[in-house]
Motif scaffolding. Structure first.
Motif, PDB file in Angstrom:
ATOM      1  N   ALA A  84      25.192  42.659  23.569  1.00 20.75           N
ATOM      2  CA  ALA A  84      24.286  43.228  24.656  1.00 20.75           C
ATOM      3  C   ALA A  84      23.268  42.332  24.957  1.00 20.75           C
ATOM      4  O   ALA A  84      22.539  42.173  24.983  1.00 20.75           O
ATOM      5  CB  ALA A  84      23.490  44.476  23.675  1.00 20.75           C
ATOM      6  N   SER A  85      24.128  40.933  25.906  1.00 20.07           N
ATOM      7  CA  SER A  85      22.835  39.944  26.350  1.00 20.07           C
ATOM      8  C   SER A  85      22.776  39.958  27.266  1.00 20.07           C
ATOM      9  O   SER A  85      23.493  41.103  29.104  1.00 20.07           O
ATOM     10  CB  SER A  85      24.162  38.619  26.065  1.00 20.07           C
ATOM     11  N   MET A  89      24.707  42.347  30.923  1.00 16.14           N
ATOM     12  CA  MET A  89      24.289  42.936  31.237  1.00 16.14           C
ATOM     13  C   MET A  89      24.286  43.064  32.857  1.00 16.14           C
ATOM     14  O   MET A  89      24.470  43.811  33.872  1.00 16.14           O
ATOM     15  CB  MET A  89      23.020  43.503  30.880  1.00 16.14           C
ATOM     16  N   HIS A  90      23.687  42.288  33.363  1.00 14.65           N
ATOM     17  CA  HIS A  90      24.215  41.404  34.859  1.00 14.65           C
ATOM     18  C   HIS A  90      25.599  41.835  35.515  1.00 14.65           C
ATOM     19  O   HIS A  90      26.160  42.165  36.689  1.00 14.65           O
ATOM     20  CB  HIS A  90      23.751  40.280  35.126  1.00 14.65           C
ATOM     21  N   ALA A 132      15.937  39.529  29.779  1.00 11.31           N
ATOM     22  CA  ALA A 132      16.190  38.908  30.901  1.00 11.31           C
ATOM     23  C   ALA A 132      15.507  38.153  32.261  1.00 11.31           C
ATOM     24  O   ALA A 132      15.154  37.596  32.399  1.00 11.31           O
ATOM     25  CB  ALA A 132      17.486  40.328  31.957  1.00 11.31           C
ATOM     26  N   LEU A 133      14.242  39.332  31.515  1.00 12.72           N
ATOM     27  CA  LEU A 133      12.775  38.909  32.645  1.00 12.72           C
ATOM     28  C   LEU A 133      12.273  37.339  32.074  1.00 12.72           C
ATOM     29  O   LEU A 133      11.788  36.579  32.805  1.00 12.72           O
ATOM     30  CB  LEU A 133      12.381  39.862  31.999  1.00 12.72           C
ATOM     31  N   ARG A 134      12.776  37.381  30.660  1.00 11.09           N
ATOM     32  CA  ARG A 134      12.645  35.872  30.059  1.00 11.09           C
ATOM     33  C   ARG A 134      13.248  34.727  30.634  1.00 11.09           C
ATOM     34  O   ARG A 134      13.066  33.294  30.102  1.00 11.09           O
ATOM     35  CB  ARG A 134      12.128  36.152  28.333  1.00 11.09           C
ATOM     36  N   LEU A 135      14.294  35.040  31.279  1.00 14.06           N
ATOM     37  CA  LEU A 135      15.435  33.500  31.666  1.00 14.06           C
ATOM     38  C   LEU A 135      14.555  33.248  32.787  1.00 14.06           C
ATOM     39  O   LEU A 135      13.364  33.493  33.644  1.00 14.06           O
ATOM     40  CB  LEU A 135      16.347  34.512  32.149  1.00 14.06           C
ATOM     41  N   PRO A 136      14.746  31.710  32.807  1.00 14.54           N
ATOM     42  CA  PRO A 136      14.018  30.892  33.868  1.00 14.54           C
ATOM     43  C   PRO A 136      14.851  31.462  35.603  1.00 14.54           C
ATOM     44  O   PRO A 136      15.791  32.139  34.885  1.00 14.54           O
ATOM     45  CB  PRO A 136      14.676  29.559  33.945  1.00 14.54           C
ATOM     46  N   ARG A 192      28.310  26.757  30.825  1.00 11.46           N
ATOM     47  CA  ARG A 192      27.434  27.036  29.650  1.00 11.46           C
ATOM     48  C   ARG A 192      26.251  28.017  30.054  1.00 11.46           C
ATOM     49  O   ARG A 192      25.864  28.874  29.555  1.00 11.46           O
ATOM     50  CB  ARG A 192      27.351  26.820  28.673  1.00 11.46           C
ATOM     51  N   ILE A 193      25.241  26.636  30.328  1.00 11.44           N
ATOM     52  CA  ILE A 193      24.052  27.496  31.079  1.00 11.44           C
ATOM     53  C   ILE A 193      24.277  28.696  31.553  1.00 11.44           C
ATOM     54  O   ILE A 193      22.665  29.052  32.060  1.00 11.44           O
ATOM     55  CB  ILE A 193      23.583  25.847  31.377  1.00 11.44           C
ATOM     56  N   ALA A 194      25.282  28.482  32.709  1.00 14.03           N
ATOM     57  CA  ALA A 194      24.293  29.598  33.874  1.00 14.03           C
ATOM     58  C   ALA A 194      24.601  30.673  33.618  1.00 14.03           C
ATOM     59  O   ALA A 194      24.335  32.277  33.479  1.00 14.03           O
ATOM     60  CB  ALA A 194      25.369  29.170  35.149  1.00 14.03           C
ATOM     61  N   VAL A 195      25.821  30.901  32.536  1.00 16.18           N
ATOM     62  CA  VAL A 195      26.567  32.457  31.948  1.00 16.18           C
ATOM     63  C   VAL A 195      25.669  32.859  30.739  1.00 16.18           C
ATOM     64  O   VAL A 195      25.164  33.995  30.609  1.00 16.18           O
ATOM     65  CB  VAL A 195      27.882  31.839  31.060  1.00 16.18           C
ATOM     66  N   ASP A 196      24.913  31.879  29.922  1.00 17.29           N
ATOM     67  CA  ASP A 196      23.996  32.094  28.898  1.00 17.29           C
ATOM     68  C   ASP A 196      22.654  32.937  30.030  1.00 17.29           C
ATOM     69  O   ASP A 196      21.894  33.832  29.472  1.00 17.29           O
ATOM     70  CB  ASP A 196      23.846  31.006  28.382  1.00 17.29           C
TER      71      ASP A 196
END
Length: 200
Positions: A84-85, A89-90, A132-136, A192-196
């Motif tokens: 459940a990342s 979710m996206h 998800a809201l904490r993501l840049p 990797r950065i974009a997936v995370d």
């Protein structure tokens, strides 16, 4: 009574989930262990909600959710996963799933999520939504996201150029820009950065 299809490759988990849902007043019309069985079983039994894991043999749960939406839009889908990342979710919402919940959810919260999904609402696990809201913010343009997604899927620059009707040089320029914007060391690191971050 809300009719539910369960799709998970773990027999013990399916049995426990069936028992839980029946105790909450749902009718479990079928259990399947393989993603390839989800759509044909749903077309035969017409459940109100399909509760689907992501990782299963055959077609994965997100591809099955998208196919189910196309084939049987009246059957709503809730993804129930241990992965459940925010990225998943996206991906689930992009696959037209109506709900996304972690397997760590409480029985009462899961039952309420299924009821809301069946009633036409969208439901997301609060902890995943908060993460998800904490993501840049995503610094990439829509076309850069498209190029990076194709690259992440294994397409070479020449194939991406063909798919997007642009030149190979333009694709390479996009990839260089992406690596720079994400402060990545390599193209693989940019993926990797974009997936995370849930951007692709």
């Amino acid at each position: 009574m809300i009719r539910v299809l369960l799709a998970d490759d773990m027999k013990l988990f399916r049995a426990a989930l069936r028992n839980l849902l029946e105790q909450h007043g749902f009718e479990v019309v079928a259990e399947v262990y393989c993603g390839d069985l989800i759509v044909p079983t749903a077309l035969e039994l017409r459940p109100d909600v399909a509760v689907i894991d992501i990782e299963m043999p055959g077609q994965d749960g997100l591809a099955a959710a998208a196919a189910l939406h196309n084939e049987l839009p009246d059957c709503r889908t809730l993804i129930l996963t241990a992965s459940a990342s925010p990225a998943n979710m996206h991906r689930a919402l992009s696959a037209r799933a109506a709900g996304f919940m972690s397997k760590d959810v409480s029985p009462d919260a899961l039952a309420e999520a299924i009821r809301k999904v069946a009633a036409g609402f969208e439901v997301v696990d609060p902890q995943v939504a908060a993460a998800a809201l904490r993501l840049p913010p995503n610094p990439l343009t829509p076309r850069e996201v498209e190029v990076l997604r194709l690259s992440a899927g294994g397409s070479a620059a020449r194939q991406i150029a063909v798919d997007l009707f642009i030149s190979t040089a333009t694709v390479r320029n996009y990839l260089s820009s992406i690596v720079a914007k994400l402060h990545a060391r390599t193209q693989l690191d940019a993926v990797r950065i974009a997936v995370d971050a849930g951007w692709i």
